[in-house]
Design a protein around this motif. Structure first.
Motif, PDB file in Angstrom:
ATOM      1  N   UNK A  57       0.826  -1.205   0.000  1.00  0.00           N
ATOM      2  CA  UNK A  57       0.000   0.000   0.000  1.00  0.00           C
ATOM      3  C   UNK A  57       0.864   1.260   0.000  1.00  0.00           C
ATOM      4  N   UNK A  58       1.937   1.244   0.772  1.00  0.00           N
ATOM      5  CA  UNK A  58       2.837   2.398   0.807  1.00  0.00           C
ATOM      6  C   UNK A  58       3.540   2.600  -0.530  1.00  0.00           C
ATOM      7  N   UNK A  59       3.871   1.490  -1.198  1.00  0.00           N
ATOM      8  CA  UNK A  59       4.552   1.584  -2.486  1.00  0.00           C
ATOM      9  C   UNK A  59       3.668   2.156  -3.589  1.00  0.00           C
ATOM     10  N   UNK A  60       2.353   2.067  -3.421  1.00  0.00           N
ATOM     11  CA  UNK A  60       1.451   2.605  -4.435  1.00  0.00           C
ATOM     12  C   UNK A  60       1.713   4.082  -4.710  1.00  0.00           C
ATOM     13  N   UNK A  61       2.138   4.809  -3.695  1.00  0.00           N
ATOM     14  CA  UNK A  61       2.346   6.249  -3.842  1.00  0.00           C
ATOM     15  C   UNK A  61       3.585   6.586  -4.652  1.00  0.00           C
ATOM     16  N   UNK A  62       4.513   5.622  -4.788  1.00  0.00           N
ATOM     17  CA  UNK A  62       5.770   5.908  -5.472  1.00  0.00           C
ATOM     18  C   UNK A  62       5.950   5.154  -6.779  1.00  0.00           C
ATOM     19  N   UNK A  63       5.475   3.919  -6.844  1.00  0.00           N
ATOM     20  CA  UNK A  63       5.677   3.114  -8.043  1.00  0.00           C
ATOM     21  C   UNK A  63       4.646   1.996  -8.086  1.00  0.00           C
ATOM     22  N   UNK A  64       3.745   2.054  -9.036  1.00  0.00           N
ATOM     23  CA  UNK A  64       2.671   1.057  -9.093  1.00  0.00           C
ATOM     24  C   UNK A  64       3.191  -0.331  -9.430  1.00  0.00           C
ATOM     25  N   UNK A  65       4.258  -0.442 -10.247  1.00  0.00           N
ATOM     26  CA  UNK A  65       4.799  -1.759 -10.569  1.00  0.00           C
ATOM     27  C   UNK A  65       5.402  -2.419  -9.337  1.00  0.00           C
ATOM     28  N   UNK A  66       6.103  -1.650  -8.519  1.00  0.00           N
ATOM     29  CA  UNK A  66       6.631  -2.197  -7.275  1.00  0.00           C
ATOM     30  C   UNK A  66       5.499  -2.667  -6.374  1.00  0.00           C
ATOM     31  N   UNK A  67       4.464  -1.869  -6.286  1.00  0.00           N
ATOM     32  CA  UNK A  67       3.315  -2.246  -5.462  1.00  0.00           C
ATOM     33  C   UNK A  67       2.667  -3.525  -5.984  1.00  0.00           C
ATOM     34  N   UNK A  68       2.513  -3.625  -7.301  1.00  0.00           N
ATOM     35  CA  UNK A  68       1.922  -4.821  -7.898  1.00  0.00           C
ATOM     36  C   UNK A  68       2.737  -6.060  -7.535  1.00  0.00           C
ATOM     37  N   UNK A  69       4.066  -5.954  -7.609  1.00  0.00           N
ATOM     38  CA  UNK A  69       4.921  -7.098  -7.293  1.00  0.00           C
ATOM     39  C   UNK A  69       4.703  -7.582  -5.868  1.00  0.00           C
ATOM     40  N   UNK A  70       4.604  -6.663  -4.929  1.00  0.00           N
ATOM     41  CA  UNK A  70       4.427  -7.058  -3.533  1.00  0.00           C
ATOM     42  C   UNK A  70       3.005  -7.566  -3.292  1.00  0.00           C
ATOM     43  N   UNK A  71       2.026  -6.961  -3.931  1.00  0.00           N
ATOM     44  CA  UNK A  71       0.654  -7.473  -3.812  1.00  0.00           C
ATOM     45  C   UNK A  71       0.564  -8.899  -4.368  1.00  0.00           C
ATOM     46  N   UNK A  72       1.251  -9.159  -5.471  1.00  0.00           N
ATOM     47  CA  UNK A  72       1.250 -10.505  -6.035  1.00  0.00           C
ATOM     48  C   UNK A  72       1.874 -11.505  -5.059  1.00  0.00           C
ATOM     49  N   UNK A  73       2.909 -11.069  -4.365  1.00  0.00           N
ATOM     50  CA  UNK A  73       3.528 -11.940  -3.364  1.00  0.00           C
ATOM     51  C   UNK A  73       2.521 -12.284  -2.272  1.00  0.00           C
ATOM     52  N   UNK A  74       1.808 -11.281  -1.789  1.00  0.00           N
ATOM     53  CA  UNK A  74       0.804 -11.518  -0.755  1.00  0.00           C
ATOM     54  C   UNK A  74      -0.312 -12.411  -1.268  1.00  0.00           C
ATOM     55  N   UNK A  75      -0.710 -12.196  -2.513  1.00  0.00           N
ATOM     56  CA  UNK A  75      -1.793 -12.975  -3.102  1.00  0.00           C
ATOM     57  C   UNK A  75      -1.417 -14.452  -3.223  1.00  0.00           C
ATOM     58  N   UNK A  76      -0.188 -14.725  -3.609  1.00  0.00           N
ATOM     59  CA  UNK A  76       0.242 -16.115  -3.775  1.00  0.00           C
ATOM     60  C   UNK A  76       0.557 -16.771  -2.432  1.00  0.00           C
ATOM     61  N   UNK A  77       0.995 -15.975  -1.487  1.00  0.00           N
ATOM     62  CA  UNK A  77       1.289 -16.519  -0.161  1.00  0.00           C
ATOM     63  C   UNK A  77       0.016 -16.949   0.554  1.00  0.00           C
TER      64      UNK A  77
END
Length: 356
Positions: A57-77
């Motif tokens: 969520x914090x990464x959304x403010x700076x880089x959406x691709x970075x945020x997507x990568x971490x959200x994908x990690x959470x989604x798969x975990x």
């Protein structure tokens, strides 16, 4: 998290490939490293899925691709995680990648997405609302929401004065607590100083759940929906114990503060006064007040945003004629001042005319 790290690092590398190959300058590797470092840091340092979600969520403010990568990690975990694929869909939609946006929106639906009202108003999906996938997902989410919201929207929480507080001869007054955006009306022992003013504190969940069963907001248009929920909560409380309906006071923070001020202005026959803490919200503040002879205490921070500052001014002005208005501005921002456990009960006693 080791498996998660390896898997998502690969995802992050894939997402950042354009950065790695978009330039032939000598420092391309350094550029790639800086692009990946927030993602790698999140994966290494996050203890669990909840922390991954917070970092994304914090990464959304700076880089959406970075945020997507971490959200994908959470989604798969966590295959039961709903917010992660939803946010991935929203971020891809924001970037204009409709195909991936719909793919992950469908994934969220397959997992049981239920926050239909949030989806219906989410501007990230404005360009996708005519697609069959969006319409199906929205319909499913709205139906699930109806079932999940039962017993949660408008639910009450009650906190009585400590046993050492003398009971009045008549029924006790009530302070209705209206929470800020994204939280809920649940009361706990930290709120006891408020109840020890001698009033019963009545916390009420907002009129709509957002994206978690403990996250609510007060919705419009207008403030009548909030008034109905508050009156329903008071009836529930009255069935449990004796309350003085002529001494019902309102206390709110942020969005809840805006609604508290509006209810006093529009329904002064039902509410005896208000403590408004850091008013905020997206709806227009009422410009006409029916309140007369009430006490209103307005508290805000010097470092609050311009919109909140203006709303504070508006409420002070709204109740300035025919009522008693008291104000305090603390040194902080959009949060409680450090001394709230002392200053808020003092303010409440003044509002309830028990300051002596």
């Amino acid at each position: 998290m080791k498996t998660l790290f390896a898997m998502t690092l690969a995802t992050a590398m894939t997402l950042c490939t354009p950065i790695l190959h978009a330039t032939e300058t000598p420092d391309a590797e350094e550029i790639a490293f800086h692009a990946l470092s927030p993602v790698v840091s999140a994966l290494i340092n996050a203890d669990d899925v909840d922390e991954l979600m917070e970092r994304a969520e914090k990464l959304e403010d700076t880089d959406t691709l970075q945020a997507i990568a971490v959200y994908l990690a959470a989604s798969r975990e966590d295959p039961k995680q709903l917010k992660a694929p939803y946010q991935v869909a929203a971020l891809f939609a924001r970037r204009g990648d409709d195909k991936l946006a719909l793919r992950f929106l469908q994934e969220a639906d397959d997992r049981g997405l239920w926050f239909g009202p949030l989806l219906a108003g989410d501007e990230d999906f404005s360009e996708l609302r005519d697609t069959a996938t969006y319409k199906t997902v929205l319909a499913n989410a709205q139906e699930r929401y109806k079932k999940i919201a039962v017993g949660k929207v408008g639910a009450i929480s009650v906190l009585n004065p400590s046993a050492s507080i003398p009971a009045p001869k008549a029924c006790r007054p009530v302070v209705v607590w209206l929470h800020g955006y994204g939280i809920n009306g649940e009361l706990d022992e930290s709120d006891q100083p408020l109840a020890d003013t001698g009033a019963i504190i009545l916390g009420i969940n907002g009129t709509e759940m957002i994206n978690a069963t403990n996250s609510f907001r007060w919705i419009g248009p207008g403030f009548e929906g909030t008034h109905k929920v508050v009156q329903k909560g008071l009836k529930e409380l009255e069935a449990q114990q004796c309350i003085d309906r002529k001494r019902v006071y309102l206390m709110g923070f942020s969005q809840g503060s805006q609604h508290a001020g509006a209810l006093l202005a529009q329904h002064p026959e039902d509410y005896a006064g208000a403590l408004l803490v850091s008013p905020g919200g997206m709806q227009p503040t009422p410009t006409v007040s029916k309140a007369h002879g009430k006490r209103v205490f307005v508290i805000n921070g010097k470092k609050e945003g311009p919109g909140n500052q203006q709303m504070t001014v508006d409420f002070r002005q709204l109740f300035s004629e025919g009522n008693e208005v008291k104000s305090r501005t603390h040194e902080g921002g959009h949060f409680y001042p450090d001394d709230w456990k002392i200053s808020f009960p003092q303010a409440l006693r003044w509002v309830m005319r028990e300051e002596g």
